[in-house]
Design a protein around this motif. Sequence first.
Motif, PDB file in Angstrom:
ATOM      1  N   ALA A 123       0.833  -1.089  -0.108  1.00 39.30           N
ATOM      2  CA  ALA A 123       0.035  -0.067  -0.171  1.00 39.30           C
ATOM      3  C   ALA A 123       0.926   1.309   0.059  1.00 39.30           C
ATOM      4  N   LEU A 124       2.239   1.047   0.133  1.00 41.74           N
ATOM      5  CA  LEU A 124       2.940   2.157   0.102  1.00 41.74           C
ATOM      6  C   LEU A 124       3.187   3.012   1.413  1.00 41.74           C
ATOM      7  N   ALA A 125       2.506   2.303   2.561  1.00 43.22           N
ATOM      8  CA  ALA A 125       2.544   2.946   3.897  1.00 43.22           C
ATOM      9  C   ALA A 125       4.064   3.274   4.477  1.00 43.22           C
ATOM     10  N   ALA A 155      13.403   3.038  -1.469  1.00 44.15           N
ATOM     11  CA  ALA A 155      14.164   1.985  -1.597  1.00 44.15           C
ATOM     12  C   ALA A 155      14.923   1.764  -0.416  1.00 44.15           C
ATOM     13  N   PRO A 156      15.776   2.609   0.231  1.00 43.71           N
ATOM     14  CA  PRO A 156      16.280   2.097   1.471  1.00 43.71           C
ATOM     15  C   PRO A 156      15.257   1.703   2.694  1.00 43.71           C
ATOM     16  N   ALA A 157      14.050   2.553   2.732  1.00 40.28           N
ATOM     17  CA  ALA A 157      13.155   2.131   3.897  1.00 40.28           C
ATOM     18  C   ALA A 157      12.692   0.610   3.494  1.00 40.28           C
ATOM     19  N   HIS A 193      12.484  14.984  -7.764  1.00 36.57           N
ATOM     20  CA  HIS A 193      11.145  13.968  -7.958  1.00 36.57           C
ATOM     21  C   HIS A 193      10.784  12.969  -7.151  1.00 36.57           C
ATOM     22  N   CYS A 194       9.778  12.729  -6.600  1.00 35.21           N
ATOM     23  CA  CYS A 194       9.414  11.744  -5.943  1.00 35.21           C
ATOM     24  C   CYS A 194       9.649  12.059  -4.441  1.00 35.21           C
ATOM     25  N   ASN A 195       9.697  11.215  -3.575  1.00 39.34           N
ATOM     26  CA  ASN A 195      10.191  11.683  -2.164  1.00 39.34           C
ATOM     27  C   ASN A 195      11.468  10.779  -1.998  1.00 39.34           C
ATOM     28  N   THR A 196      12.655  11.305  -1.458  1.00 46.14           N
ATOM     29  CA  THR A 196      13.638  10.756  -1.049  1.00 46.14           C
ATOM     30  C   THR A 196      14.571  11.234   0.124  1.00 46.14           C
ATOM     31  N   LEU A 219      11.558   9.811   4.885  1.00 42.73           N
ATOM     32  CA  LEU A 219      10.543   9.017   4.934  1.00 42.73           C
ATOM     33  C   LEU A 219      10.875   7.811   3.715  1.00 42.73           C
ATOM     34  N   ALA A 220      11.741   8.091   3.119  1.00 39.51           N
ATOM     35  CA  ALA A 220      12.158   6.926   2.106  1.00 39.51           C
ATOM     36  C   ALA A 220      13.382   6.052   2.605  1.00 39.51           C
ATOM     37  N   THR A 221      14.010   6.579   3.676  1.00 40.75           N
ATOM     38  CA  THR A 221      14.979   5.857   4.038  1.00 40.75           C
ATOM     39  C   THR A 221      14.862   5.525   5.580  1.00 40.75           C
ATOM     40  N   VAL A 222      15.684   6.064   6.624  1.00 37.75           N
ATOM     41  CA  VAL A 222      15.146   5.769   7.907  1.00 37.75           C
ATOM     42  C   VAL A 222      14.914   6.996   8.702  1.00 37.75           C
ATOM     43  N   GLY A 255      17.745  10.864   4.357  1.00 40.92           N
ATOM     44  CA  GLY A 255      17.376  10.701   2.986  1.00 40.92           C
ATOM     45  C   GLY A 255      18.602  10.511   2.066  1.00 40.92           C
ATOM     46  N   THR A 256      18.186  10.535   0.582  1.00 46.85           N
ATOM     47  CA  THR A 256      19.368  10.578  -0.306  1.00 46.85           C
ATOM     48  C   THR A 256      19.492  11.772  -0.736  1.00 46.85           C
ATOM     49  N   ALA A 257      18.614  12.242  -1.928  1.00 49.47           N
ATOM     50  CA  ALA A 257      18.434  13.152  -2.779  1.00 49.47           C
ATOM     51  C   ALA A 257      18.164  14.506  -1.875  1.00 49.47           C
ATOM     52  N   LEU A 317       1.421  11.010  -5.745  1.00 48.45           N
ATOM     53  CA  LEU A 317       1.923  12.272  -5.065  1.00 48.45           C
ATOM     54  C   LEU A 317       2.821  12.373  -4.019  1.00 48.45           C
ATOM     55  N   GLN A 318       3.879  11.564  -4.133  1.00 47.48           N
ATOM     56  CA  GLN A 318       4.973  11.384  -3.254  1.00 47.48           C
ATOM     57  C   GLN A 318       5.686  12.932  -3.148  1.00 47.48           C
ATOM     58  N   GLY A 319       5.761  13.398  -4.205  1.00 52.26           N
ATOM     59  CA  GLY A 319       6.425  14.855  -4.106  1.00 52.26           C
ATOM     60  C   GLY A 319       5.554  15.824  -3.522  1.00 52.26           C
ATOM     61  N   VAL A 372      17.716  13.367  -7.926  1.00 55.45           N
ATOM     62  CA  VAL A 372      16.808  12.334  -7.675  1.00 55.45           C
ATOM     63  C   VAL A 372      17.445  11.106  -6.909  1.00 55.45           C
ATOM     64  N   GLY A 373      16.577  10.168  -6.522  1.00 56.62           N
ATOM     65  CA  GLY A 373      16.913   9.132  -5.892  1.00 56.62           C
ATOM     66  C   GLY A 373      17.078   7.938  -6.840  1.00 56.62           C
ATOM     67  N   ALA A 374      16.974   6.700  -6.371  1.00 58.58           N
ATOM     68  CA  ALA A 374      16.884   5.606  -7.398  1.00 58.58           C
ATOM     69  C   ALA A 374      16.568   4.319  -6.610  1.00 58.58           C
ATOM     70  N   ASP A 375      15.824   3.503  -7.184  1.00 59.20           N
ATOM     71  CA  ASP A 375      15.210   2.095  -6.871  1.00 59.20           C
ATOM     72  C   ASP A 375      16.230   1.173  -7.166  1.00 59.20           C
ATOM     73  N   ARG A 376      16.912   1.354  -8.226  1.00 59.06           N
ATOM     74  CA  ARG A 376      17.794   0.194  -8.565  1.00 59.06           C
ATOM     75  C   ARG A 376      18.964   0.853  -9.631  1.00 59.06           C
ATOM     76  N   VAL A 432      16.901   3.116 -12.270  1.00 57.65           N
ATOM     77  CA  VAL A 432      15.410   2.774 -12.405  1.00 57.65           C
ATOM     78  C   VAL A 432      14.835   3.724 -11.156  1.00 57.65           C
ATOM     79  N   ASN A 433      13.885   4.412 -11.312  1.00 56.31           N
ATOM     80  CA  ASN A 433      13.529   5.228 -10.422  1.00 56.31           C
ATOM     81  C   ASN A 433      12.025   5.665 -10.502  1.00 56.31           C
ATOM     82  N   LYS A 434      11.403   6.328  -9.720  1.00 51.17           N
ATOM     83  CA  LYS A 434      10.017   6.529 -10.111  1.00 51.17           C
ATOM     84  C   LYS A 434       9.524   7.270 -11.340  1.00 51.17           C
ATOM     85  N   VAL A 435       8.440   6.644 -11.895  1.00 52.48           N
ATOM     86  CA  VAL A 435       8.059   7.352 -13.121  1.00 52.48           C
ATOM     87  C   VAL A 435       8.109   8.566 -13.160  1.00 52.48           C
TER      88      VAL A 435
HETATM   89  O1  MRU Z   1       6.937   3.663  -5.405  1.00 52.71           O
HETATM   90  P1  MRU Z   1       7.870   4.392  -4.206  1.00 52.71           P
HETATM   91  O2  MRU Z   1       7.401   5.704  -3.476  1.00 52.71           O
HETATM   92  O3  MRU Z   1       8.363   3.378  -3.037  1.00 52.71           O
HETATM   93  O4  MRU Z   1       9.258   5.004  -4.998  1.00 52.71           O
HETATM   94  C1  MRU Z   1      10.360   5.572  -4.427  1.00 52.71           C
HETATM   95  C2  MRU Z   1      11.050   6.016  -5.536  1.00 52.71           C
HETATM   96  O5  MRU Z   1      11.067   5.884  -6.752  1.00 52.71           O
HETATM   97  C3  MRU Z   1      12.370   6.871  -4.957  1.00 52.71           C
HETATM   98  O6  MRU Z   1      12.798   7.821  -5.640  1.00 52.71           O
HETATM   99  C4  MRU Z   1      13.551   5.933  -4.578  1.00 52.71           C
HETATM  100  O7  MRU Z   1      13.077   4.744  -3.890  1.00 52.71           O
HETATM  101  C5  MRU Z   1      14.603   6.457  -3.862  1.00 52.71           C
HETATM  102  S1  MRU Z   1      14.283   6.931  -2.236  1.00 52.71           S
HETATM  103  C6  MRU Z   1      15.408   7.411  -1.301  1.00 52.71           C
END
Ligand code: MRU
Length: 324
Positions: free
Chosen positions: A41-43, A47-49, A144-147, A150-153, A156-158, A183-185, A222-226, A234-237
């Motif tokens: 659900a993306l609660a 990527a790092p989180a 772009h997106c959220n880095t 919230l996305a780490t611990v 953050g990254t970017a 709407l992560q941004g 930006v950050g990255a998922d891979r 590879v990162n958020k569309v």
């Molecule tokens: O679908 P999400 O919100 O998990 O996607 C997150 C992203 O694409 C972030 O940019 C990426 O994980 C880097 S987070 C530090």
Amino acid sequence: MVRTIDWVDGAVEIIDQTELPARTVTRRLSTVDELVAAIRALAVRGAPALGVAGALGVALAARQYRDAALAGAVHRLETARPTAVNLARGVRRAAARLADGPDAVLAEALAVRDEEIASSAAMAARGADLVTELCGPAPRLLTHCNTGGLATVVGGTALGVIAELHRRGALGGVVASETRPLLQGARLTAWELGQLGVAYQVAVDGAGPFLMARGMVDAVIVGADRICANGDVVNKVGTYAHALGAQRAGIPFLVVAPESTVDASTPTGGDVEIEDRPADEVFAFGGRRVVPDGAAAINPAFDITPHDLVTAIVTDRRTLRPPY
Ligand code: MRU
């Protein structure tokens, strides 16, 4: 700083990101299936989180299951979302300690958490130095997106780099692209920037390349998922469109991600499974359906930015530049 995800008294606690920015809700997840549902659900997301969530999930599983049921729980965690390499990596790392018992699994999962915290701090400093070197003393950055934390611990990254530039008094402005459809941004990055006291503007995703062409953005970060072996990101569309805009405008396109997101075993972006999300995410805006009956949708959650559009990749240990 509050941690996005942690192990508290025998359970996983997360800040529920589906509730932000309206409410800051902490949720306690005491079963693997609750955690898998929260990941889907993306609660808990980013990527790092996700890597920390996967590892802590195995710690939950080790306390709750044995034998085939345990293997099944580990598999459900590993496959909850396919694209960010951190999730499967965190799961596998903790699962490698299963033979040593639940305490050993938990110790490994907490090590994953602590390493991500340390990585965020290292990336912030290295990334801020690079931005200043490339863009001068007061750059206007688009992200772009959220880095963030919230996305780490925490950190953050970017967004950690942006926060560090703000702390140094070396930031000229921030545009947060809204990041349709979830709407992560607009929801999360804007909320985190507000908490940090950083002035920002939210823009619709399609505005990014135009703002760059008008000279209103000095770099995209930006950050990255891979990150693949050849440097494909590879990162958020929506990331790819921003990279094309940056190339056209002649400004740097920077990627900030921990080493735990670098996947040398995947040769190119084309080898990565891109998560398809439900059509109803695209159909709705603000909880209201906006498309006519009978509409169809296509909803890739991520895209691939080819390495030749990437000016530099900053990790906690290295600054990579072409050729990757
Ligand atoms: O679908 P999400 O919100 O998990 O996607 C997150 C992203 O694409 C972030 O940019 C990426 O994980 C880097 S987070 C530090």
